[in-house]
Design a protein around this motif. Structure first.
Motif, mmCIF file in Angstrom:
data_model
loop_
_atom_site.group_PDB
_atom_site.id
_atom_site.type_symbol
_atom_site.label_atom_id
_atom_site.label_comp_id
_atom_site.label_asym_id
_atom_site.label_seq_id
_atom_site.Cartn_x
_atom_site.Cartn_y
_atom_site.Cartn_z
ATOM 1 N N TRP A 24 0.841 -1.196 0.000
ATOM 2 C CA TRP A 24 0.000 0.000 0.000
ATOM 3 C C TRP A 24 0.875 1.244 0.000
ATOM 4 O O TRP A 24 1.920 1.287 0.650
ATOM 5 C CB TRP A 24 -0.885 0.020 1.253
ATOM 6 N N ASP A 25 0.437 2.282 -0.699
ATOM 7 C CA ASP A 25 1.090 3.593 -0.641
ATOM 8 C C ASP A 25 0.529 4.333 0.569
ATOM 9 O O ASP A 25 -0.632 4.749 0.573
ATOM 10 C CB ASP A 25 0.812 4.394 -1.911
ATOM 11 N N MET A 26 1.369 4.495 1.597
ATOM 12 C CA MET A 26 0.910 5.047 2.867
ATOM 13 C C MET A 26 1.801 6.197 3.318
ATOM 14 O O MET A 26 2.975 6.259 2.957
ATOM 15 C CB MET A 26 0.905 3.948 3.945
ATOM 16 N N PRO A 27 1.270 7.128 4.132
ATOM 17 C CA PRO A 27 2.078 8.254 4.615
ATOM 18 C C PRO A 27 3.073 7.834 5.698
ATOM 19 O O PRO A 27 2.687 7.236 6.695
ATOM 20 C CB PRO A 27 1.030 9.228 5.175
ATOM 21 N N LEU A 28 4.346 8.140 5.469
ATOM 22 C CA LEU A 28 5.365 7.886 6.494
ATOM 23 C C LEU A 28 5.344 8.987 7.543
ATOM 24 O O LEU A 28 5.405 8.735 8.743
ATOM 25 C CB LEU A 28 6.747 7.798 5.843
ATOM 26 N N HIS A 29 5.253 10.221 7.072
ATOM 27 C CA HIS A 29 5.118 11.374 7.970
ATOM 28 C C HIS A 29 4.629 12.552 7.147
ATOM 29 O O HIS A 29 4.592 12.515 5.913
ATOM 30 C CB HIS A 29 6.432 11.709 8.684
ATOM 31 N N TYR A 30 4.267 13.626 7.837
ATOM 32 C CA TYR A 30 3.768 14.841 7.179
ATOM 33 C C TYR A 30 4.728 16.004 7.411
ATOM 34 O O TYR A 30 4.336 17.162 7.321
ATOM 35 C CB TYR A 30 2.384 15.200 7.698
ATOM 36 N N GLY A 31 5.981 15.695 7.721
ATOM 37 C CA GLY A 31 6.969 16.741 7.948
ATOM 38 C C GLY A 31 7.975 16.363 9.004
ATOM 39 O O GLY A 31 9.185 16.408 8.791
ATOM 40 N N SER A 32 7.490 15.960 10.190
ATOM 41 C CA SER A 32 8.384 15.586 11.286
ATOM 42 C C SER A 32 7.831 14.371 12.017
ATOM 43 O O SER A 32 6.838 14.464 12.739
ATOM 44 C CB SER A 32 8.549 16.741 12.278
ATOM 45 N N GLN A 33 8.487 13.242 11.847
ATOM 46 C CA GLN A 33 8.060 12.010 12.518
ATOM 47 C C GLN A 33 8.141 12.160 14.033
ATOM 48 O O GLN A 33 7.248 11.708 14.761
ATOM 49 C CB GLN A 33 8.936 10.859 12.054
ATOM 50 N N VAL A 34 9.194 12.805 14.525
ATOM 51 C CA VAL A 34 9.366 12.952 15.970
ATOM 52 C C VAL A 34 8.274 13.848 16.555
ATOM 53 O O VAL A 34 7.692 13.546 17.607
ATOM 54 C CB VAL A 34 10.768 13.508 16.302
ATOM 55 N N GLU A 35 7.964 14.940 15.889
ATOM 56 C CA GLU A 35 6.920 15.830 16.393
ATOM 57 C C GLU A 35 5.560 15.132 16.367
ATOM 58 O O GLU A 35 4.738 15.326 17.279
ATOM 59 C CB GLU A 35 6.878 17.112 15.568
ATOM 60 N N GLU A 36 5.305 14.339 15.352
ATOM 61 C CA GLU A 36 4.046 13.589 15.302
ATOM 62 C C GLU A 36 3.951 12.598 16.465
ATOM 63 O O GLU A 36 2.889 12.420 17.070
ATOM 64 C CB GLU A 36 3.931 12.864 13.958
ATOM 65 N N HIS A 37 5.072 11.954 16.787
ATOM 66 C CA HIS A 37 5.124 11.055 17.940
ATOM 67 C C HIS A 37 4.747 11.795 19.225
ATOM 68 O O HIS A 37 3.878 11.350 19.986
ATOM 69 C CB HIS A 37 6.541 10.470 18.050
ATOM 70 N N HIS A 38 5.395 12.939 19.463
ATOM 71 C CA HIS A 38 5.111 13.716 20.681
ATOM 72 C C HIS A 38 3.669 14.212 20.693
ATOM 73 O O HIS A 38 3.040 14.284 21.763
ATOM 74 C CB HIS A 38 6.072 14.908 20.785
ATOM 75 N N GLN A 39 3.137 14.548 19.535
ATOM 76 C CA GLN A 39 1.759 15.040 19.463
ATOM 77 C C GLN A 39 0.775 13.991 19.983
ATOM 78 O O GLN A 39 -0.178 14.321 20.706
ATOM 79 C CB GLN A 39 1.419 15.418 18.021
ATOM 80 N N VAL A 40 0.992 12.736 19.634
ATOM 81 C CA VAL A 40 0.104 11.667 20.116
ATOM 82 C C VAL A 40 0.274 11.459 21.608
ATOM 83 O O VAL A 40 -0.712 11.266 22.329
ATOM 84 C CB VAL A 40 0.365 10.366 19.336
ATOM 85 N N ARG A 41 1.498 11.507 22.098
ATOM 86 C CA ARG A 41 1.718 11.318 23.534
ATOM 87 C C ARG A 41 1.133 12.480 24.346
ATOM 88 O O ARG A 41 0.574 12.278 25.425
ATOM 89 C CB ARG A 41 3.218 11.195 23.824
ATOM 90 N N ARG A 42 1.230 13.702 23.844
ATOM 91 C CA ARG A 42 0.794 14.882 24.595
ATOM 92 C C ARG A 42 -0.675 15.195 24.419
ATOM 93 O O ARG A 42 -1.351 15.655 25.342
ATOM 94 C CB ARG A 42 1.591 16.113 24.150
ATOM 95 N N ASP A 43 -1.202 14.979 23.211
ATOM 96 C CA ASP A 43 -2.527 15.472 22.857
ATOM 97 C C ASP A 43 -3.289 14.390 22.102
ATOM 98 O O ASP A 43 -3.881 13.510 22.696
ATOM 99 C CB ASP A 43 -2.371 16.747 22.019
ATOM 100 N N CYS A 44 -3.286 14.431 20.773
ATOM 101 C CA CYS A 44 -3.854 13.351 19.971
ATOM 102 C C CYS A 44 -3.543 13.584 18.503
ATOM 103 O O CYS A 44 -3.176 14.695 18.095
ATOM 104 C CB CYS A 44 -5.360 13.206 20.185
ATOM 105 N N GLY A 45 -3.687 12.539 17.724
ATOM 106 C CA GLY A 45 -3.495 12.625 16.289
ATOM 107 C C GLY A 45 -4.346 11.579 15.602
ATOM 108 O O GLY A 45 -4.909 10.684 16.254
ATOM 109 N N VAL A 46 -4.441 11.673 14.279
ATOM 110 C CA VAL A 46 -5.268 10.739 13.514
ATOM 111 C C VAL A 46 -4.408 10.026 12.469
ATOM 112 O O VAL A 46 -3.619 10.642 11.761
ATOM 113 C CB VAL A 46 -6.473 11.443 12.852
#
Length: 364
Positions: A24-46
């Motif tokens: 499947w062609d899937m998104p690896l990240h939308y700019g910063s993998q590390v920031e996306e990680h922290h976003q889920v731990r701190r707040d939420c993401g989809v």
């Protein structure tokens, strides 16, 4: 070109870096993998997880069929919507796939929903159909559905603000590891990040609009890169790395998913697992932590003094802990210390329980 989910064009519009994942062609990240990680731990993401395969199982012998197919026992599911994590084994006790199964009908007339991995879809369906021969059961793949995972400590509260009143009420009422239908949506309080959150199966035709609503409300899109570091921190296995058809649940930190009772339940792989128990399990899956600078990666050699060698199965830098962590298959008698070979040099590592972070808190 791989298969594409209904959200492919939207991922590109959001600036995603696309990669192949299980065809499947899937998104690896939308700019910063590390920031996306922290976003889920701190707040939420989809996350778009529409590549996962959804299979509905129903018919007069649905329960008996799944009791034979799965190492865990679906008879444990009594309340509507309750979910169970299980391995699906071959006759040798190796893991064909790991999956979640939900009870979708009443306990006295059960039907079920299974969610299996994308990369194993073809072999999973072939095995499931083979095992259904001569059994009064029907398997229905739900390829018309998309699946979104909204994960993080604020996931349920924020998602509830964007759906109908009845769906919001369900989101607030759901217990952990439970999933229930609301119209043509199926909303589950499950996930693959070590945080609270939801996995929502909905018609693919509605997925783009709902994903847009979530992002418009400030819920960040998250790619597969952060999904991998989040699940690794939570100590959750990845099929094809931490277990496969050559590895049993007893060697993959999944012994807790094997239901040995009732004794007369003869699930596929049971005899092989019992024989492995009698002979003694030779290896186990552990967590390891690198206290020095460096990065642990899959396939690096782990050396345990006096016992022999093992191997890193999944490894990465942990954004939450600020150090490198890994899952490793090592000799069963391994204690608290080992060494890992990184670029020709040996580094000491600490051996821990294979769960590093849960609900934002360090466990090591």
């Amino acid at each position: 070109m791989g298969q594409r989910t209904a959200l492919y064009d939207l991922h590109l519009a959001l600036g995603a870096k696309m990669v192949d994942f299980g065809g499947w062609d899937m998104p690896l990240h939308y700019g910063s993998q590390v920031e996306e990680h922290h976003q889920v731990r701190r707040d939420c993401g989809v996350f778009d997880v529409s590549h996962m395969t959804v299979v509905d199982v129903h018919g007069p012998q649905a329960r008996g069929y799944l009791q034979r197919l799965l190492a865990n026992d679906v008879a444990r599911l009594q309340a509507p919507g309750k979910a169970l994590y299980s391995a699906m084994l071959n006759e040798r006790g190796g893991v064909i796939d790991d999956l979640i199964v939900y009870l979708t009908g009443a306990a006295d007339a059960p039907s079920y929903r299974l969610v299996v991995n994308a990369a194993t879809r073809d072999k999973d369906l072939a095995w499931m159909r083979q095992c259904s021969e001569g059994v009064a059961v029907e398997l229905r793949e739900r390829s018309e559905l998309a699946m979104l995972a909204i994960q993080g400590p604020k996931a349920r509260a924020k998602a509830a603000e964007l759906v109908t009143a009845s769906r919001a009420a369900l989101i607030h009422e759901l217990k952990p590891f439970q999933g229930l239908a609301e119209g043509d949506w199926f909303i589950a309080r499950t996930g693959y990040t070590g945080e609270d959150g939801l996995e929502i199966m909905l018609p693919a035709s509605e997925a783009v609009a709902f994903f847009n609503d979530l992002v418009g409300a400030g819920i960040s899109p998250i790619g597969l890169g952060a999904r991998d570091t989040l699940r690794l921190e939570a100590g959750m296995n990845l099929y094809g790395q931490d277990m496969d058809e050559s590895v049993s649940p007893l060697e993959a930190n999944m012994a807790w998913t094997v239901a040995w009772e009732p004794l007369e339940r003869d699930f596929y792989g049971r005899q092989a697992l019992q024989e492995q128990q009698r002979q003694g399990v030779q290896s186990r899956l552990v967590g390891v932590v690198l206290e020095e600078r460096g990065v642990l990666r899959a396939h690096q050699v782990v050396r345990v003094e006096g016992l022999g060698e093992g191997e890193i199965t999944s490894g990465s830098f942990s954004p939450t802990l600020g150090k490198s962590i890994a899952l490793a298959r090592v000799p069963a008698a391994t204690g608290e210390r080992a060494e890992v070979e990184i670029r020709g040099k040996w580094y000491p590592v600490r051996v821990v329980q294979p769960s590093f972070v849960r609900h934002g808190k360090a466990l090591i």
